[in-house]
Design a protein around this motif. Sequence first.
Motif, short mmCIF file in Angstrom:
data_model
loop_
_atom_site.label_atom_id
_atom_site.label_comp_id
_atom_site.label_asym_id
_atom_site.label_seq_id
_atom_site.Cartn_x
_atom_site.Cartn_y
_atom_site.Cartn_z
N LEU A 1 0.83 -1.21 0.00
CA LEU A 1 0.00 0.00 0.00
C LEU A 1 0.86 1.26 0.00
CD1 LEU A 1 -2.75 -1.01 2.60
CD2 LEU A 1 -2.87 -1.15 0.10
N ALA A 2 1.89 1.25 0.83
CA ALA A 2 2.74 2.45 0.94
C ALA A 2 3.41 2.78 -0.39
CB ALA A 2 3.79 2.24 2.02
N GLU A 3 3.83 1.76 -1.12
CA GLU A 3 4.48 1.99 -2.41
C GLU A 3 3.53 2.66 -3.40
OE1 GLU A 3 5.66 -1.91 -3.53
OE2 GLU A 3 7.28 -2.01 -2.03
N ARG A 4 2.25 2.50 -3.21
CA ARG A 4 1.25 3.09 -4.10
C ARG A 4 0.70 4.40 -3.55
NH1 ARG A 4 2.16 -1.86 -4.70
NH2 ARG A 4 1.80 -2.97 -6.67
N GLY A 5 1.22 4.86 -2.44
CA GLY A 5 0.81 6.15 -1.89
C GLY A 5 -0.45 6.11 -1.05
N ILE A 6 -0.86 4.92 -0.62
CA ILE A 6 -2.07 4.79 0.20
C ILE A 6 -1.72 5.06 1.66
CG2 ILE A 6 -3.83 3.17 1.02
CD1 ILE A 6 -3.70 1.90 -1.79
N ARG A 7 -2.44 6.02 2.27
CA ARG A 7 -2.15 6.46 3.64
C ARG A 7 -3.19 6.00 4.65
NH1 ARG A 7 -2.09 12.30 4.25
NH2 ARG A 7 -3.81 12.28 2.78
N LEU A 8 -4.34 5.51 4.16
CA LEU A 8 -5.40 5.06 5.06
C LEU A 8 -6.00 3.77 4.53
CD1 LEU A 8 -7.25 5.78 7.56
CD2 LEU A 8 -8.87 6.64 5.87
N LEU A 9 -6.10 2.77 5.40
CA LEU A 9 -6.76 1.51 5.09
C LEU A 9 -7.95 1.34 6.02
CD1 LEU A 9 -6.92 -1.29 3.71
CD2 LEU A 9 -5.41 -2.14 5.53
N GLY A 10 -9.12 1.16 5.43
CA GLY A 10 -10.33 0.92 6.21
C GLY A 10 -10.93 -0.43 5.87
#
Length: 207
Positions: A133-142
């Motif tokens: 997720l971090a590699e794709r720029g995702i900062r929030l997982l719900g």
Amino acid sequence: MTRWIDISQPLDENVPVWPGDTPFSYRLTWTKEDTGSVNVGQLTMSTHTGTHIDAPFHFDSSGKKVIDLSPDLYLGPVRVVYLKHPQTIGPEELKGENLEGVSRLLIRTDTWLDRSSFPAAIPPVHPTLAPFLAERGIRLLGLDLPSVDPLDSKELPAHHALTSHGVHILEGAVLYRVEAGDYEMVALPLPLTEADGSPVRAMLRPI
């Protein structure tokens, strides 16, 4: 006008909580009959009741508390992905999803549909999802689950992995009627200065 979709767990005495945690209660401490003017209520609840965010302080005594987290994490565009009854949630399960330009991700699993009782088991997040997720720029997982880790976990590997990669956590979203796609989200925590988590009123609006 496009209507907002409420993805929050209603809070009443029937809301299930983590086994052994503080049950939810609401009562009137003052009534209009007593005061002549107002009803005033009192809440007792865990910071992890219903739909809520985890602050790093929840699993790291030196971690950030709720007040330290940027409100921007919980406001803005979000993508909803539907993974029907996965066994686990990792890069393999998301490999077919287009996550380009996504900074907030909600995953619907439909594995906790009976919100009147706490689930016996859930599909956990695999720690390798964090760098993915971090590699794709995702900062929030719900998630529509009460935790990102197995319910009997003491080490909480997914919590720690997500936080170490800058991915924040939203748990307990009610997503069973939400179609996969792009939305605008509002899921603001309360400005609690010492807290390890906070209930949120989570809302989606189709983009």
